[in-house]
Design an enzyme around this catalytic site. Sequence first.
Site, PDB file in Angstrom:
ATOM      1  N   LYS A 122       0.847  -1.186   0.000  1.00  4.91           N
ATOM      2  CA  LYS A 122       0.000   0.000   0.000  1.00  4.91           C
ATOM      3  C   LYS A 122       0.884   1.237   0.000  1.00  4.91           C
ATOM      4  CE  LYS A 122      -1.226   2.102   3.732  1.00  4.91           C
ATOM      5  NZ  LYS A 122      -1.248   2.630   5.103  1.00  4.91           N
ATOM      6  N   HIS A 142      -2.222  -5.259   5.035  1.00  8.34           N
ATOM      7  CA  HIS A 142      -1.737  -6.135   6.111  1.00  8.34           C
ATOM      8  C   HIS A 142      -2.806  -6.401   7.172  1.00  8.34           C
ATOM      9  CE1 HIS A 142      -0.841  -2.498   8.532  1.00  8.34           C
ATOM     10  NE2 HIS A 142      -0.811  -3.295   9.572  1.00  8.34           N
ATOM     11  N   LYS A 195      -4.145 -10.135   9.582  1.00  7.91           N
ATOM     12  CA  LYS A 195      -4.229 -10.275  11.035  1.00  7.91           C
ATOM     13  C   LYS A 195      -5.163 -11.430  11.380  1.00  7.91           C
ATOM     14  CE  LYS A 195      -3.402  -5.380  12.092  1.00  7.91           C
ATOM     15  NZ  LYS A 195      -2.223  -5.332  12.943  1.00  7.91           N
ATOM     16  N   GLU A 216      -4.524   4.806  17.862  1.00  8.40           N
ATOM     17  CA  GLU A 216      -3.096   4.570  18.106  1.00  8.40           C
ATOM     18  C   GLU A 216      -2.575   5.595  19.095  1.00  8.40           C
ATOM     19  OE1 GLU A 216      -0.757   3.222  14.448  1.00  8.40           O
ATOM     20  OE2 GLU A 216      -2.301   4.500  13.608  1.00  8.40           O
ATOM     21  N   ASP A 226      -4.634   6.712   4.946  1.00  8.84           N
ATOM     22  CA  ASP A 226      -3.678   5.828   5.609  1.00  8.84           C
ATOM     23  C   ASP A 226      -4.368   4.658   6.309  1.00  8.84           C
ATOM     24  OD1 ASP A 226      -0.976   5.245   6.515  1.00  8.84           O
ATOM     25  OD2 ASP A 226      -1.660   5.841   8.513  1.00  8.84           O
ATOM     26  N   HIS A 236      -7.417   0.129   5.274  1.00  9.58           N
ATOM     27  CA  HIS A 236      -7.628  -0.999   6.188  1.00  9.58           C
ATOM     28  C   HIS A 236      -9.069  -1.126   6.716  1.00  9.58           C
ATOM     29  CE1 HIS A 236      -3.336  -1.267   6.094  1.00  9.58           C
ATOM     30  NE2 HIS A 236      -3.109  -0.245   6.890  1.00  9.58           N
ATOM     31  N   LYS A 256      -4.358   9.146  15.443  1.00  6.18           N
ATOM     32  CA  LYS A 256      -3.037   9.031  16.068  1.00  6.18           C
ATOM     33  C   LYS A 256      -3.101   9.794  17.387  1.00  6.18           C
ATOM     34  CE  LYS A 256      -0.610   7.475  12.313  1.00  6.18           C
ATOM     35  NZ  LYS A 256      -0.083   6.110  12.289  1.00  6.18           N
TER      36      LYS A 256
END
Length: 509
Positions: free
Chosen positions: A155, A185, A189, A223, A242, A247, A347
């Site tokens: 990505k 990704h 998971k 996060e 992002d 995702h 974030k």
Amino acid sequence: MSTELKKPENCLIVIFGASGDLTKRKLMPALFELFCDNMLPEQFVVLGTSSSKLSDDEFREHIRSALSVKTPDPENSIDKFLKKLYYISADFKDPLRYEEIKKRMYELGGCCGNSCNYIYYLATVPELFGTIALNLGNVNLSDQSNGFSRIVVEKPFGHDLGSAVELNKTIQSVFKEDQIYRIDHYLGKETVQNVLVTRFANGIFEPIWNRNYVHHVEVTSAETLGVENRGAYYERSGALLDMIQSHLLRVAALVAMEPPSSFDSDAVRNEQLKVLQSLRPIRFEEVNESAVRGQYISSKIKGKTVKGYREENNVNPNSRTETYAALKFYIDNWRWGGVPFYIRTGKMMPTQVTEAVIHFKKTPHYLFSKAGETNSRNSLILRIQPDEGIVLKFGMKEPGSGYKVQNVNMDFHYKDLSNLHIPEAYERLLYDSMVGDSTLFLRADAVEAAWRFIDPIEKAWKESHDIKIYGYPAGTWGPEAADSLIEGDYQTWRYPCKNLAEDGVYCEL
Ligand code: BG6
């Protein structure tokens, strides 16, 4: 998707961008884990390539520091693994260099026995994805007459719908769709895959997994870190691209998809595609009421002053890039008609957590509490990380006189399945690319469908200065304005803790 793990056929992986962060932090440790688990092919070689001038040994030493063993290692696994790594430097824009790469591959290809199976892993900056694919085609490295040839693309896949369509066309001009493995990704998971097992291996959920019983669905990825040393990348991306485009829409699609007819790669991906195609578009002029963006500002966490986003390295001091994004949207199909879906990511939040939560409707009549109290709400929390597991929240009678209802948890934690190693996402995805299972990779049509939904939001945020970007103090749950997205019918965002079974607004601070 295979249920039994087999050893992949012999193969050679060429990693483009081999001296970069992703290769060192993620790809090599994942390959090493597979090596230790005896899940790599009998004959296996990695040829790393990037612009840095390194010898094979220098490359091996560069990678060595990223590898570790958990138990005493009399076998010297790290040394054995490193012997499988080779290196060639290259300017990826120079077509002539690909002949050299090919020559080196052929020299090392002896390791592959009779057939030549090649995987090209593009871990470079995205601007080079198309160029590398075309150059591989020019020297005939996409040919499959003597073994397989696959290309794994990292990505971000494009930066908007137009560029994603272009990139698909470019890569597909060299590789057929079934040779292309676009990585997300998150799909690697373990707990994301478990969403499918929870839904489709248990009879009890399916009857209530729809608009008749579900009130709303909430997907959160919070996060605690800021953008660290990735300011330059993040300035071009922002939280929406992002995390959400790449995702979290996929996580929502797994929660929302119809049962596939089988666990065949295309059957699963067809159902995910249908969800992405059913997302009700948020038009440019609707963005203000359906999406909220924010940016962390300097604050104190545990007495320490932390930087705001605009003070980070390689970030424009007047940046309007969002580090927080929240969306409300609908999936226009029979299962989900009228059920709001909420996604938020940020974030510098109070806790690190990723989860999908199914909030069920209230009982039709309140026997034990007054209307307006929340204790008759049930929810199912699918915790993706950390403290991976599942919690069902429901009401129980508090001991004593009367009928006071208290919310309790019934929980399952992955860590209770002791001794089981939970593979890292990249382990699973690298393994799948070697055995040719593309179920957990993105198909061209799904990538484009996701961009089609995200594009107008991104465009409005870029172009309209009337749409506010709210500052939120680092270490908090994002701008208050995001509450207005989810408010109504006394619902609020969940404030999850690191421990699955605990809730709390500021549990980590
Ligand atoms: C990456 C994003 O794709 O995913 C990062 O670029 C983000 O900004 C990361 O931090 C999150 O991944 P994980 O696996 O740590 O949840």
